[in-house]
Design an enzyme around this catalytic site. Structure first.
Site, PDB file in Angstrom:
ATOM      1  N   TRP A 136     -10.829  11.584   0.310  1.00 11.46           N
ATOM      2  CA  TRP A 136     -11.844  10.537   0.454  1.00 11.46           C
ATOM      3  C   TRP A 136     -13.188  11.108   0.911  1.00 11.46           C
ATOM      4  O   TRP A 136     -14.043  10.363   1.364  1.00 11.46           O
ATOM      5  CB  TRP A 136     -11.361   9.475   1.448  1.00 11.46           C
ATOM      6  CG  TRP A 136     -10.315   8.563   0.894  1.00 11.46           C
ATOM      7  CD1 TRP A 136     -10.506   7.361   0.291  1.00 11.46           C
ATOM      8  CD2 TRP A 136      -8.899   8.775   0.881  1.00 11.46           C
ATOM      9  NE1 TRP A 136      -9.317   6.808  -0.103  1.00 11.46           N
ATOM     10  CE2 TRP A 136      -8.297   7.656   0.257  1.00 11.46           C
ATOM     11  CE3 TRP A 136      -8.072   9.801   1.327  1.00 11.46           C
ATOM     12  CZ2 TRP A 136      -6.926   7.534   0.070  1.00 11.46           C
ATOM     13  CZ3 TRP A 136      -6.704   9.682   1.136  1.00 11.46           C
ATOM     14  CH2 TRP A 136      -6.141   8.568   0.517  1.00 11.46           C
ATOM     15  N   CYS A 148      -6.391   5.160  -3.465  1.00 14.40           N
ATOM     16  CA  CYS A 148      -5.338   4.138  -3.425  1.00 14.40           C
ATOM     17  C   CYS A 148      -4.852   3.690  -4.796  1.00 14.40           C
ATOM     18  O   CYS A 148      -3.647   3.527  -5.009  1.00 14.40           O
ATOM     19  CB  CYS A 148      -5.790   2.941  -2.587  1.00 14.40           C
ATOM     20  SG  CYS A 148      -7.214   2.039  -3.260  1.00 14.40           S
ATOM     21  N   HIS A 192      -8.296  -2.432  -1.544  1.00 11.85           N
ATOM     22  CA  HIS A 192      -7.176  -1.510  -1.404  1.00 11.85           C
ATOM     23  C   HIS A 192      -6.105  -1.931  -2.404  1.00 11.85           C
ATOM     24  O   HIS A 192      -5.943  -3.122  -2.698  1.00 11.85           O
ATOM     25  CB  HIS A 192      -6.617  -1.525   0.015  1.00 11.85           C
ATOM     26  CG  HIS A 192      -5.489  -0.555   0.228  1.00 11.85           C
ATOM     27  ND1 HIS A 192      -5.560   0.754  -0.173  1.00 11.85           N
ATOM     28  CD2 HIS A 192      -4.245  -0.714   0.763  1.00 11.85           C
ATOM     29  CE1 HIS A 192      -4.423   1.367   0.119  1.00 11.85           C
ATOM     30  NE2 HIS A 192      -3.617   0.506   0.673  1.00 11.85           N
ATOM     31  N   ASP A 230       3.489   0.730  -0.347  1.00 12.57           N
ATOM     32  CA  ASP A 230       2.167   1.357  -0.373  1.00 12.57           C
ATOM     33  C   ASP A 230       2.331   2.863  -0.185  1.00 12.57           C
ATOM     34  O   ASP A 230       2.787   3.319   0.868  1.00 12.57           O
ATOM     35  CB  ASP A 230       1.292   0.763   0.734  1.00 12.57           C
ATOM     36  CG  ASP A 230      -0.178   1.128   0.584  1.00 12.57           C
ATOM     37  OD1 ASP A 230      -0.483   2.029  -0.219  1.00 12.57           O
ATOM     38  OD2 ASP A 230      -1.006   0.516   1.275  1.00 12.57           O
ATOM     39  N   TYR A 287     -15.735   3.467  -0.753  1.00  6.73           N
ATOM     40  CA  TYR A 287     -15.139   2.136  -0.920  1.00  6.73           C
ATOM     41  C   TYR A 287     -14.324   1.725   0.300  1.00  6.73           C
ATOM     42  O   TYR A 287     -14.000   0.551   0.484  1.00  6.73           O
ATOM     43  CB  TYR A 287     -14.296   2.073  -2.198  1.00  6.73           C
ATOM     44  CG  TYR A 287     -12.900   2.633  -2.093  1.00  6.73           C
ATOM     45  CD1 TYR A 287     -11.808   1.814  -1.810  1.00  6.73           C
ATOM     46  CD2 TYR A 287     -12.645   3.988  -2.300  1.00  6.73           C
ATOM     47  CE1 TYR A 287     -10.527   2.320  -1.726  1.00  6.73           C
ATOM     48  CE2 TYR A 287     -11.363   4.504  -2.222  1.00  6.73           C
ATOM     49  CZ  TYR A 287     -10.312   3.672  -1.932  1.00  6.73           C
ATOM     50  OH  TYR A 287      -9.037   4.179  -1.848  1.00  6.73           O
TER      51      TYR A 287
END
Length: 628
Positions: free
Chosen positions: A240, A276, A335, A358, A540
């Site tokens: 990220w 994600c 997400h 997840d 984001y």
């Protein structure tokens, strides 16, 4: 009489594949689903006598044993074949030296690659002959299987559809991206089974690990951990920080197949890089491939609650800038995760159905970066104490959003709270079409309703128990700040002015940004307001990258007056620090004479546009035509 042996096996792949909805798998192995009959034809070196029967052995995994239910020994019966609690077989037909046999696995059989062996029972002792391998999958078509899904349309979509849509963007500007799941592509099934075999549980105790693979709860939890690479050299490495050297930007992936092939061919070296939606796309491929109905879900304004307080606590300075050293929680613009459909035998039938999973490595669950399965029904009712990871998922969709002004004396003031901000437009692809379906109502009752607030308070109560001494239990953050339970239920005081950012021109990449901060005095008294403006490029996840705006204004608002403060951010101010997400966060901390404070924020996503040069008659190559 000569000894009898099997000389050839016809796995009847077309017949079995059609019956088991597995004809799309490219082979060469037979692929069938548990809890359902499949048929094979055996050629023998001589005819089978009437008193002779076949004794079959199926086994999966290392050190297969009947005690672990990874091995079964059973013989052909003369009665009608029925699916039951054990492996069974029946001789269907015999023509000279050819015998057709039907076999059935129990609906709770261990899934995976099996070795099938056979021998003939007779007076003479014969050794087992290895007939070959086949793959057994979960079966959403079987009512007795925990993964059973009643709707054929949904089975076609969530098990057999090899492409889909992933929704990204921001709440007011949701964008659709196509994704190739490719669960039937060459080698993908083998790779998906290899993912299970590479898990730490399998490496530590392979026989026991395989024995648990009858349970979709166990399998999905293992896949959730293995799709990310944080603990286990899993499939995808997250990034990220805008540093994608030696790998692929997450924005450039368009499907799972290339990722899975690269991981497998690279000897299980994590593939760089994912965020994600990449983790969710890959996990959807793996679970659909294994036979579990799975879909991709996008949550807008998604909370990342690091301490299980069911609130997102953001700390800002007097310009509204996020204080990263104090702020551990966050709210992502969006997400993406997965839902899989199966029964929760551990919780009871009310909690069966869609389960949140997840694979994005956000927080550890029992020492491993994974999340779920968490029952969507449990989240909706605030039953956050139930397995697995209920508090984290509940916060993602229904945390209260609280912003604190951190003063120089290290005191704090609540300047903003919102019970409706988190968990907006929860979306997934429609069954049978590419349109977006809003499934927010599956996760929570309508925002602002009495029932929704009751559920939130119920969830808080389950997490913040009252100790025997009568003291309230306290949630302690890593920075030694604490939040009382009552803090989470008290809204911030409403100031006597309102404010919002208004975009004056569509925000286009490569152009200046023109906005206005609109302030309104709600009282009949004049007010002096100090307006501190800040702006930053962000990811984001709303993590700031670089500051691009920092200015102050003094504004006098007459009684019930409205005023606009114009704001311009030139392209040169943001072009060097804009990320691939193309997002900017603006903040205005408004300090009113009475000591009141108002925080106004706005996320901006810049849009690309294309300019095409069009040839005019008689003047080739000249003329411009902008196209949005």
């Amino acid at each position: 009489m000569a000894g009898i042996r099997v000389t050839e096996v016809d796995w009847q792949q077309l017949r079995n594949g059609t019956a088991h909805h597995t004809q799309e798998y490219p082979g060469p192995e037979l692929v069938v689903r548990r809890g359902q009959i499949f048929t094979i034809t055996l050629e023998l070196n001589r005819s089978l006598d009437s008193e002779e029967t076949f004794i079959f052995t199926v086994e999966t995994g290392p050190q297969a044993s009947e005690g672990l239910r990874t091995k079964a020994v059973f013989q052909t019966s003369t009665s009608e074949l029925q699916v039951g609690d054990a492996w069974t077989a029946v001789k269907e037909a015999q023509a000279e030296d050819t015998v057709t046999v039907s076999l059935a696995s129990p609906p709770n059989a261990v899934i995976g690659r099996y070795l099938l062996s056979a021998r003939v029972s007779s007076r003479r002792k014969h050794s087992d002959r290895k007939l070959g391998e086949f793959v057994l999958l979960f079966n959403p078509w079987c009512p007795e299987d925990d993964v059973f899904l009643a709707s054929e349309e949904e089975r076609q979509e969530y098990v057999l559809n090899d492409s889909g849509i992933i929704f990204r963007g921001v709440e007011k500007h949701i964008r659709a991206q196509g994704w190739n799941f490719g669960q039937f592509e060459e080698d993908i099934l083998n790779i998906c089974l290899s993912i299970l075999d590479r898990s730490p549980s399998h490496q530590n105790d392979p026989a026991t690990d395989v024995s648990h693979r009858h349970d979709p709860i166990y399998v999905t939890r293992a896949i959730s951990a293995m799709v990310n690479s944080n603990n286990d050299r899993g499939v995808v490495q997250g990034q990220w920080q805008r540093k994608y050297g030696g790998g692929t930007s997450p924005l450039h992936w368009r499907g799972s197949v290339a990722i899975l092939h690269q991981w497998f061919k690279g000897r299980f070296k994590p593939v760089k890089y994912g965020q994600c939606w990449v983790f969710a796309g890959v996990m959807c491929t793996v679970l659909r491939c294994l036979g579990i109905a799975t879909r991709v879900v996008s949550n807008f304004n998604s909370a990342h609650d690091t301490d299980g307080s069911l609130s997102v606590d953001k700390y800002v300075d007097s310009f509204g800038r996020t204080l990263e050293d104090l702020t551990e929680d966050s709210m992502w613009n969006f997400h993406v995760w997965n839902e899989s459909w199966f029964a929760r035998q551990d919780l009871g039938p009310f909690y069966s159905g869609w389960q949140v999973l997840d694979a994005t490595p956000q927080e550890e669950s029992e020492g491993v970066f994974r999340c779920g399965p968490a029952s969507v029904a449990a989240i909706r009712e605030g039953d956050v104490h139930l397995a697995h990871d209920g508090p984290f998922v509940f916060s993602e969709v229904n945390a209260d959003y609280i912003t604190w002004l951190w003063n120089e004396d290290e005191s704090r003031e609540r300047v903003y709270s919102d019970t409706k901000k988190i968990g907006r437009c929860i979306s997934t692809k429609a069954v049978g079409s590419d349109s977006r379906v809003d499934i927010t109502g599956l996760y929570k009752y309508p925002e602002g309703s009495r029932k929704e607030r009751q559920v939130y308070k119920r969830a808080v109560k389950k997490l913040f128990s009252v100790e025997a001494s009568g003291r309230r239990a306290r949630v302690r953050r890593a920075s030694s700040r604490g939040l009382w339970r009552d803090d989470l239920l008290q809204p911030a005081a409403k100031p006597s002015i309102t404010g919002k950012f208004k975009v004056l021109e569509p925000p286009k990449l490569g152009h200046d940004l023109r906005l206005a901060l609109c302030l309104a005095n709600l009282t009949s008294q004049a007010q002096q307001v100090q307006v501190n403006l800040s702006g930053a490029t962000i990811l984001y996840t709303r993590r700031p990258v670089a500051e691009i705006l920092h200015e102050s204004h003094k504004v006098r608002l007459g009684p019930e007056e409205e005023r606009k403060i114009p704001i311009t951010i030139s392209y040169s101010q943001y072009k060097e620090d804009l990320t691939e997400d193309k997002k900017i966060l603006l903040a205005a901390m408004c300090l009113v004479t009475k000591g009141e404070k108002l925080l106004v924020e706005k996320d901006i996503t810049l849009e690309d546009f294309i300019t095409i040069k069009c040839a005019k008659p008689g003047a080739p190559g000249k003329g411009l035509g902008p196209i949005q």
